[in-house]
Design an enzyme around this catalytic site. Structure first.
Site, PDB file in Angstrom:
ATOM      1  N   ASP A  79       3.082  53.257  28.350  1.00 16.97           N
ATOM      2  CA  ASP A  79       2.725  52.265  29.358  1.00 16.97           C
ATOM      3  C   ASP A  79       2.242  51.022  28.631  1.00 16.97           C
ATOM      4  OD1 ASP A  79       2.058  51.405  32.135  1.00 16.97           O
ATOM      5  OD2 ASP A  79       0.043  51.342  31.290  1.00 16.97           O
ATOM      6  N   GLU A 119       9.053  51.664  30.538  1.00 18.63           N
ATOM      7  CA  GLU A 119       9.422  51.066  31.812  1.00 18.63           C
ATOM      8  C   GLU A 119      10.271  49.831  31.590  1.00 18.63           C
ATOM      9  OE1 GLU A 119       6.619  51.119  35.650  1.00 18.63           O
ATOM     10  OE2 GLU A 119       5.683  50.566  33.782  1.00 18.63           O
ATOM     11  N   ASP A 166      -3.859  53.817  32.874  1.00 15.09           N
ATOM     12  CA  ASP A 166      -2.741  53.611  31.955  1.00 15.09           C
ATOM     13  C   ASP A 166      -2.179  54.928  31.425  1.00 15.09           C
ATOM     14  OD1 ASP A 166      -3.138  50.934  32.358  1.00 15.09           O
ATOM     15  OD2 ASP A 166      -4.319  50.643  30.536  1.00 15.09           O
TER      16      ASP A 166
END
Ligand SMILES: [Zn+2]
Length: 417
Positions: free
Chosen positions: A191, A275, A356
């Site tokens: 992340d 991501e 996170d």
């Protein structure tokens, strides 16, 4: 696979003058060819072919009074300038037609003497590396190179770059075979954060390096200084050089650091999941995007390149995946959380989450599921498709981190594992 290796080079005063003249000639050839294509387009004429253009803007132009000076420099960089323009056009057409993935590519632009970055490309006929380690460039001479590491094979081309800070670099394109590392079991989700650089699903945290923050502070200070100087003054020119130097320092420091981080991750894990950065950037608003995107896209590109080279996998969780809303324990979707919420408890199972870390775990799970469902699945190792090193020099500007990624790699570089 093609990799870039960049080194500082130190041309003599005479060589710098010759390079400056060749930069100018290559720029004129580029601009003349671009103008010819634009005119043809305006006049509804067919797209001029490269061979015809070459005859027109190089061979025939040399015989005219206005362009006679083109004959005073090596012809190889001039031809490469046209080839690079062709590639820029091809990228544009493929981008428009949807054949090319990624960010939309615009039409090639005219180059200016004032561009922050000047470059020349030489192919095999135009350069060679002498046994004494000097780089011989046709019609320029033997240039001293600071070799910070060895080239793994004979380079197929070299681009000589002058950056805004007044430094010269030679960027070699080398074709290397991937060399797979022994397999490991570990897989991680990452992340990318705002308060820290990144949080990994195994609980480890990558902090924003302090030296980078210091360098950025210094950069802001000299930028403010520049803003106060009168336009056109000598002091302004001086301040501008200072800004360029500070920029270069930040970029170098960031690149070296990113190489270190990505090397470690690739060495220790078999698969990495991230991501999609565009989705992420949009969700976070413009400011966050401008500050962090540059570093993030380089981080991702380095991971992908190294994974392809060393037989690892990089998976991108593409959709607008609600990584910070899902409970990584029970899968309950707990609803959106403002950025200020660093910890939360799942309303279904009661698990207490670090925002996170929970997101990193969700990214890992989503990435693994995507990979299992993908045709071919995880049976093939290293399915990541590398972004190939681009032999084409695009019209980039200083601070455009996305596209300057490899070029001015100081002590950083690729072959580091
Ligand atoms: Zn839960």
């Amino acid at each position: 696979m093609h990799l870039r290796y960049s080194f500082r080079v130190y041309p003599t005063a005479g060589q710098r003058a010759l390079l400056a003249r060749t930069f100018g000639c290559a720029r004129v050839v580029h601009n003349d060819a671009l103008a010819a294509r634009k005119e043809a387009r305006k006049g509804g004429l067919p797209y001029p072919k490269s061979t015809d253009l070459q005859k027109r803007v190089i061979t025939a132009a040399k015989r005219t009074a206005e362009r006679a000076w083109l004959a005073s420099v090596g012809v190889d960089p001039l031809i490469q300038s046209l080839r690079d323009l062709d590639t820029a056009y091809r990228n544009f057409f493929e981008s428009v037609s949807g054949k090319r993935a990624g960010r939309p590519v615009g039409l090639p632009r005219f180059k200016s003497k004032r561009d922050a970055r000047q470059s020349l490309r030489f192919t095999r006929n135009g350069f060679r590396i002498r046994s004494n380690g000097k780089l011989n460039l046709a019609k320029i001479g033997d240039v001293r190179v600071k070799w910070s590491r060895a080239l793994p094979a004979d380079p197929s081309s070299v681009t000589v770059v002058l950056d805004a800070a007044g430094r010269y670099h030679a960027s070699f394109v080398v074709d290397v075979e991937p060399s797979h590392l022994p397999e490991v079991d570990a897989e991680v989700g990452i992340d990318l954060g705002l308060t820290t650089y990144a949080v990994l699903s195994d609980g480890s945290v990558i902090d924003n390096p302090r030296f980078l923050r210091k360098a950025e502070k210094k950069l802001k200070a000299v930028q403010r200084e520049l803003a106060r100087k009168a336009k056109g003054s000598k002091n302004r020119a001086k301040a501008r050089r200072k800004v360029a130097k500070a920029h270069a320092k930040v970029a170098d420091a960031r690149r070296d650091w990113l190489h270190k981080q990505t090397n470690r991750i690739i060495r220790e894990t078999q698969a990495v999941y991230l991501e999609d950065l565009n989705v992420r950037g949009l969700a976070r608003g413009r400011l966050a995007k401008s500050v962090h995107d540059a570093g993030w896209s380089t981080f991702r590109r380095l991971l992908e390149e190294k994974a392809a080279r060393y037989g690892r996998h990089v998976g991108i969780v593409h959709r607008a995946f609600p990584s910070s809303q899902l409970c990584s324990e029970c899968g309950h979707r707990d609803g959106p959380k403002p950025l200020a919420v660093r910890e939360w408890a799942c309303s279904a199972c009661g698990a207490l989450h670090d925002r996170d870390l929970n997101a990193a775990r969700n990214i890992l799970a989503a990435g693994q599921a995507d990979r299992l469902n993908a045709p071919g699945g995880p049976v093939r190792p290293g399915v990541a498709i590398p972004h190939r090193a681009r032999p084409v020099e695009r019209g980039t500007r200083l601070g455009d981190q996305r596209s300057t990624g490899f070029r001015a790699a100081g002590a950083g570089g690729v072959s580091v594992l």
